[in-house]
Write a protein that holds these residues in place. Sequence first.
Motif, mmCIF file in Angstrom:
data_model
loop_
_atom_site.group_PDB
_atom_site.id
_atom_site.type_symbol
_atom_site.label_atom_id
_atom_site.label_comp_id
_atom_site.label_asym_id
_atom_site.label_seq_id
_atom_site.Cartn_x
_atom_site.Cartn_y
_atom_site.Cartn_z
ATOM 1 N N THR A 11 0.829 -1.210 0.000
ATOM 2 C CA THR A 11 0.000 0.000 0.000
ATOM 3 C C THR A 11 0.862 1.259 0.000
ATOM 4 O OG1 THR A 11 -1.832 -1.099 1.154
ATOM 5 C CG2 THR A 11 -1.730 1.304 1.291
ATOM 6 N N VAL A 12 1.862 1.271 0.877
ATOM 7 C CA VAL A 12 2.747 2.430 0.941
ATOM 8 C C VAL A 12 3.498 2.606 -0.368
ATOM 9 C CG1 VAL A 12 4.804 3.390 2.051
ATOM 10 C CG2 VAL A 12 2.999 2.356 3.449
ATOM 11 N N GLY A 13 4.031 1.508 -0.923
ATOM 12 C CA GLY A 13 4.789 1.586 -2.169
ATOM 13 C C GLY A 13 3.954 2.096 -3.329
ATOM 14 N N SER A 14 2.751 1.571 -3.468
ATOM 15 C CA SER A 14 1.907 1.993 -4.593
ATOM 16 C C SER A 14 1.442 3.434 -4.429
ATOM 17 C CB SER A 14 0.695 1.064 -4.720
ATOM 18 O OG SER A 14 -0.130 1.142 -3.577
ATOM 19 N N LEU A 15 1.183 3.835 -3.182
ATOM 20 C CA LEU A 15 0.752 5.214 -2.950
ATOM 21 C C LEU A 15 1.864 6.193 -3.328
ATOM 22 C CD1 LEU A 15 -1.157 6.467 0.192
ATOM 23 C CD2 LEU A 15 0.745 7.766 -0.735
ATOM 24 N N SER A 74 4.514 5.670 -5.304
ATOM 25 C CA SER A 74 4.788 5.650 -6.749
ATOM 26 C C SER A 74 3.696 6.364 -7.522
ATOM 27 C CB SER A 74 4.938 4.210 -7.239
ATOM 28 O OG SER A 74 3.725 3.493 -7.080
ATOM 29 N N GLY A 75 2.452 6.278 -7.024
ATOM 30 C CA GLY A 75 1.354 6.982 -7.673
ATOM 31 C C GLY A 75 1.496 8.487 -7.598
ATOM 32 N N HIS A 76 2.293 8.951 -6.644
ATOM 33 C CA HIS A 76 2.553 10.389 -6.514
ATOM 34 C C HIS A 76 3.906 10.778 -7.116
ATOM 35 C CE1 HIS A 76 -0.735 12.022 -3.959
ATOM 36 N NE2 HIS A 76 -0.899 10.742 -3.653
ATOM 37 N N GLY A 77 4.490 9.895 -7.888
ATOM 38 C CA GLY A 77 5.746 10.210 -8.551
ATOM 39 C C GLY A 77 6.948 10.184 -7.638
ATOM 40 N N ALA A 78 6.849 9.479 -6.503
ATOM 41 C CA ALA A 78 7.955 9.411 -5.554
ATOM 42 C C ALA A 78 8.841 8.216 -5.850
ATOM 43 C CB ALA A 78 7.427 9.325 -4.121
ATOM 44 N N ASN A 79 10.125 8.374 -5.586
ATOM 45 C CA ASN A 79 11.100 7.304 -5.770
ATOM 46 C C ASN A 79 11.589 6.843 -4.398
ATOM 47 O OD1 ASN A 79 13.016 5.555 -6.986
ATOM 48 N ND2 ASN A 79 14.608 7.100 -6.706
ATOM 49 N N ILE A 80 11.371 5.570 -4.056
ATOM 50 C CA ILE A 80 11.789 5.050 -2.756
ATOM 51 C C ILE A 80 13.297 4.827 -2.771
ATOM 52 C CG2 ILE A 80 11.636 3.097 -1.162
ATOM 53 C CD1 ILE A 80 8.715 2.798 -1.958
ATOM 54 N N LEU A 81 13.999 5.481 -1.815
ATOM 55 C CA LEU A 81 15.449 5.384 -1.716
ATOM 56 C C LEU A 81 15.887 4.311 -0.726
ATOM 57 C CD1 LEU A 81 16.152 9.221 -1.516
ATOM 58 C CD2 LEU A 81 16.196 7.775 -3.561
ATOM 59 N N LEU A 126 3.217 17.492 0.086
ATOM 60 C CA LEU A 126 3.069 16.876 1.406
ATOM 61 C C LEU A 126 1.626 16.869 1.930
ATOM 62 C CD1 LEU A 126 6.306 18.021 3.281
ATOM 63 C CD2 LEU A 126 5.736 15.720 2.463
ATOM 64 N N PRO A 127 0.865 17.944 1.833
ATOM 65 C CA PRO A 127 -0.516 17.903 2.364
ATOM 66 C C PRO A 127 -1.370 16.812 1.705
ATOM 67 C CG PRO A 127 0.161 20.171 2.012
ATOM 68 C CD PRO A 127 1.218 19.312 1.394
ATOM 69 N N GLU A 128 -1.268 16.678 0.385
ATOM 70 C CA GLU A 128 -2.050 15.655 -0.306
ATOM 71 C C GLU A 128 -1.565 14.252 0.061
ATOM 72 O OE1 GLU A 128 -3.324 14.331 -4.869
ATOM 73 O OE2 GLU A 128 -2.231 16.201 -4.502
ATOM 74 N N LEU A 129 -0.244 14.095 0.203
ATOM 75 C CA LEU A 129 0.296 12.800 0.617
ATOM 76 C C LEU A 129 -0.202 12.413 2.005
ATOM 77 C CD1 LEU A 129 4.024 12.906 -0.585
ATOM 78 C CD2 LEU A 129 2.345 11.128 -1.132
ATOM 79 N N ARG A 130 -0.192 13.359 2.924
ATOM 80 C CA ARG A 130 -0.663 13.070 4.287
ATOM 81 C C ARG A 130 -2.128 12.643 4.285
ATOM 82 N NH1 ARG A 130 2.724 17.664 5.789
ATOM 83 N NH2 ARG A 130 4.496 16.882 7.023
ATOM 84 N N GLN A 131 -2.948 13.332 3.518
ATOM 85 C CA GLN A 131 -4.370 12.996 3.484
ATOM 86 C C GLN A 131 -4.600 11.610 2.896
ATOM 87 O OE1 GLN A 131 -7.087 14.815 4.811
ATOM 88 N NE2 GLN A 131 -7.894 12.751 4.473
ATOM 89 N N GLU A 132 -3.891 11.299 1.817
ATOM 90 C CA GLU A 132 -4.091 9.993 1.203
ATOM 91 C C GLU A 132 -3.538 8.869 2.075
ATOM 92 O OE1 GLU A 132 -3.520 7.715 -3.091
ATOM 93 O OE2 GLU A 132 -3.282 9.898 -2.930
ATOM 94 N N LEU A 133 -2.439 9.136 2.773
ATOM 95 C CA LEU A 133 -1.918 8.129 3.696
ATOM 96 C C LEU A 133 -2.930 7.843 4.802
ATOM 97 C CD1 LEU A 133 1.780 9.347 4.000
ATOM 98 C CD2 LEU A 133 1.098 7.027 3.354
#
Length: 299
Positions: A37-41, A43-50, A78-85
């Motif tokens: 869930t965390v990974g797909s969320l 990546s859906g926001h264009g983030a690259n997991i380091l 960040l605000p949109e990421l927090r809400q979706e998380l």
Amino acid sequence: MTVAQQTSTATAQGAPAVGHRASLIVQGGDRVGIVATVGSLLSGHGANILALDQYSDPHTGAFFQRTLFSRDGLQAALPELRQELADRLGPDLSFTLRDMSVPKRVAVFASKSDHCLLDLLWRHRRGQLPVSISMVISNHPDTAEEVRTFGIPFFHVPSMGPDKSKAEAEHLRLLKDNVDFVVLARYMQILSGDFIHDVGVPIINIHHSFLPAFIGAGPYDKAKERGVKLIGATAHYVTEDLDEGPIIEQDVVRATHADTAADLKRRGADVERDVLSRAVLWHAEDRVIRHGNHTIVFA
């Protein structure tokens, strides 16, 4: 090489700029699909997991995860990421999401012993501790000039006698809205429960690992008398139970019958410096997750 030069070099080699990095800490009850869930969320926001570390406790059913990721335009996202998380993870999981380009602010408390204090200031100046040192507070003025050579504000707040309320009131005044955590760099005063509650931020302490066997003055003399074979140090979070808070880091070195009490004290100081600096670094990088009276450390 300065921190700025290191960042510039890393960016030139294709690594994400520090200003685009964030840490995400997730903890709560374990269940199937949290990592996915965390990974797909992300990546859906264009983030690259380091980097990603996770641990599931088989005895308690608790889950812990630290994810470091990068994303262009991070602060705006960040605000949109927090809400979706919050929506996707649900009420049984808590999380913290932090922009890593904003260093945590720390106040360092010290007394007469300066080895841990000056080591932290030196590492900070060398770019080895990603924090902002807001101030140094001491109940003795001895280290004032040395601290100020690092460009750090120094405050002398005497603390004498059994009633510490006046000193702690001044501490709270200085710290209010100025720090994200506090480090006790061999601060030889006991903090009251009211202060620990009112300060509202984590407090990290360092002590020799002889406790509770060698309580009080002269622990290294007592250790020599007992013929100890190991000396060490423990860094832990402060709670109202003296020296019993969640442990962050520990280390030891061997001692022999030939070591004098002065040798033990010198070698103990070396261990204290290393253990405290690692604890501060790991806390600053969101590598430590508190759970009850113990910690999960993704070092």
